[in-house]
Scaffold this active site. Structure first.
Site: not given
Ligand code: PLP
Length: 439
Positions: A145, A240, A272
């Protein structure tokens, strides 16, 4: 004994009247486990307190950001001092520079641009990759994701190395027609995709260690293989680290593989933890690539609240306090919880596997190993739902889905961990009973 939930239920009813599903992000609605989501009134350290006055050990930690625990006094003081000066100016500020310096010091990126969410970070990184390479195809993995970016809300097409189809209504086919979706940890699939489309691939984007289908660590050398494959084809490797960054280790997942094996991703996304519980995220990478961004270069990217001084202060204070001791604590606390979960589920005869990367881990309700999304999908979700609710009754708030990591913080002390350990045996028995019912 189940705790009272009247106040949460009343708020949920009001919420549903004004907000789709009553929540502002889908997993919060408890759809995967049933029941009433707990509305949280306050949180301190490892504990959440809901509007009915129930206390729970928090194993969500805001899905990662609360590395130091809730309401950390030093983070709070820094945020209060920042907000006392004003909350947003639309001009450059000092905390942005300091947070960028901290990120550059801890990770392989040379330049960093702030945004407000992880979604924006990956969306912008992909635009930059396309702008810098002049190519249009993006490769991703099923089960990874990257936020709700149109082109990444894609499902695999009918065969490997064929283009993807929209993963949700509202995403046009044209948005996923340039996306390839491959099974994770599958080198042959990556080789085939690059053999078929290599000269059109702008970038491959992957979670540095997937945590959004539960923790599915890259097999040894897999990230190095991805980096090398991208390089060989003139594509960019986008790692990511929105979830793993500053959490899997002090230097993220890259600290566990890239730094050891001697390779560097071209672009990295963060979020995060680096926002310390505020909306802040970033993407960064090689200086020559980042120079393509406006105003230095021609790839457009912008944001009214990007680098917000309150959010960057929270993130900076969090990262400065995220010392080696914090990661050692997360490792020890995680080891204790993992061992106890395994013991409880074994004793109850519940098929499961515990997987981790660095300080991050999750529990799959299926036999392991789980190497990709197809493996993860074999989980007994009914068993997890029963387990989740029994843990909640025992004063532990797990993620309300079997497909998520379990998050700890520096504030998860012996009392908090003890509460988790105490709740496990009954929850394991509840899971066993639920999977027998299903048979
Ligand atoms: C949480 C997450 C996102 C998206 O971040 P948001 O701040 O919720 O838009 C993208 N990539 C990874 C790996 C994530 O865990």
């Amino acid at each position: 004994m189940p705790a009272p939930t009247d106040a949460s239920a009343a708020l949920f009813a009001r919420a549903r009247a004004v907000t789709p599903g009553g929540v502002n992000s889908p997993v919060r609605a408890f759809d995967a486990v049933g029941g009433t989501p707990r509305f949280i009134r306050s949180a301190r350290g490892a504990w959440l307190t809901d509007v009915d006055g129930n206390d729970y050990v928090d194993l969500i930690c805001s899905w990662g950001p609360m590395l130091l625990g809730h309401a950390h006094p030093e983070v709070q003081a820094a945020v209060q001092a920042a907000v006392a000066c004003g909350s947003s100016y639309g001009t450059p500020t000092e905390p942005e520079v300091e947070l960028a310096e901290e990120i550059v010091a801890r990770t392989p990126v040379e330049r960093v641009r702030f945004v407000s969410s992880g979604t924006e970070a990956t969306m912008s990184a992909i635009r930059l990759a396309r702008g810098a390479t002049g190519r249009d195809v993006v490769v991703k993995f099923a089960g990874c994701y990257h936020g709700h970016v149109d082109s990444l809300l894609a499902s695999a097409g009918s065969g490997l190395a064929t283009f993807a189809v929209p993963g949700t209504p509202g995403v046009p086919e044209s948005s996923t027609a340039l996306t390839l979706v491959l099974p994770y940890n599958d080198r042959a699939a990556v080789e085939k995709a690059f053999a078929d489309h290599g000269d059109r691939i702008a970038c491959l984007v992957t979670e540095a260690a997937p945590g959004n289908m539960g923790m599915v660590p890259p097999e040894p050398g897999f990230n190095a293989f991805l980096a090398e494959t991208c390089r060989a084809h003139g594509a960019l490797f986008v790692s990511d680290e929105v979830m793993t960054g500053f959490r899997a280790s002090r230097t993220g997942q890259w600290g566990l593989d890239g730094a050891v094996e001697g390779w560097v991703p071209d672009l990295v996304t963060f979020g995060k933890v680096m926002g310390g519980g505020f909306p802040a995220a970033a993407f960064g990478g090689r200086a020559d690539l980042m120079a393509h961004l406006a105003p230095e270069g021609r790839v457009y990217q912008a944001g009214t609240l990007s680098g917000n001084p309150v959010a960057t202060t929270a993130g900076l204070t969090t990262l400065r306090l995220a010392t080696d001791e914090v990661y050692d604590h997360l490792t020890r606390a995680g080891d204790t919880v993992k061992a106890a979960v395994g013991e409880a589920l074994n004793a109850a005869g519940v098929p499961h596997t515990v997987q981790s990367s660095g300080t991050m881990f999750s529990v799959f309700f299926t036999e392991g190993p789980v190497r990709d999304f197809e493996d993860a999908s074999r989980q007994d979700v009914a068993a997890y739902a029963a387990f989740f609710h029994a843990m909640l009754d025992g004063g532990v708030h797990l993620p309300p889905s079997a497909y998520e990591g379990w998050f700890l913080s520096a504030a998860h002390d012996d009392r908090a961990i003890g509460t988790v350990l105490d709740a496990l045996p009954a929850a394991a028995r509840a899971a066993a009973a639920a999977s027998e019912d299903a048979r």
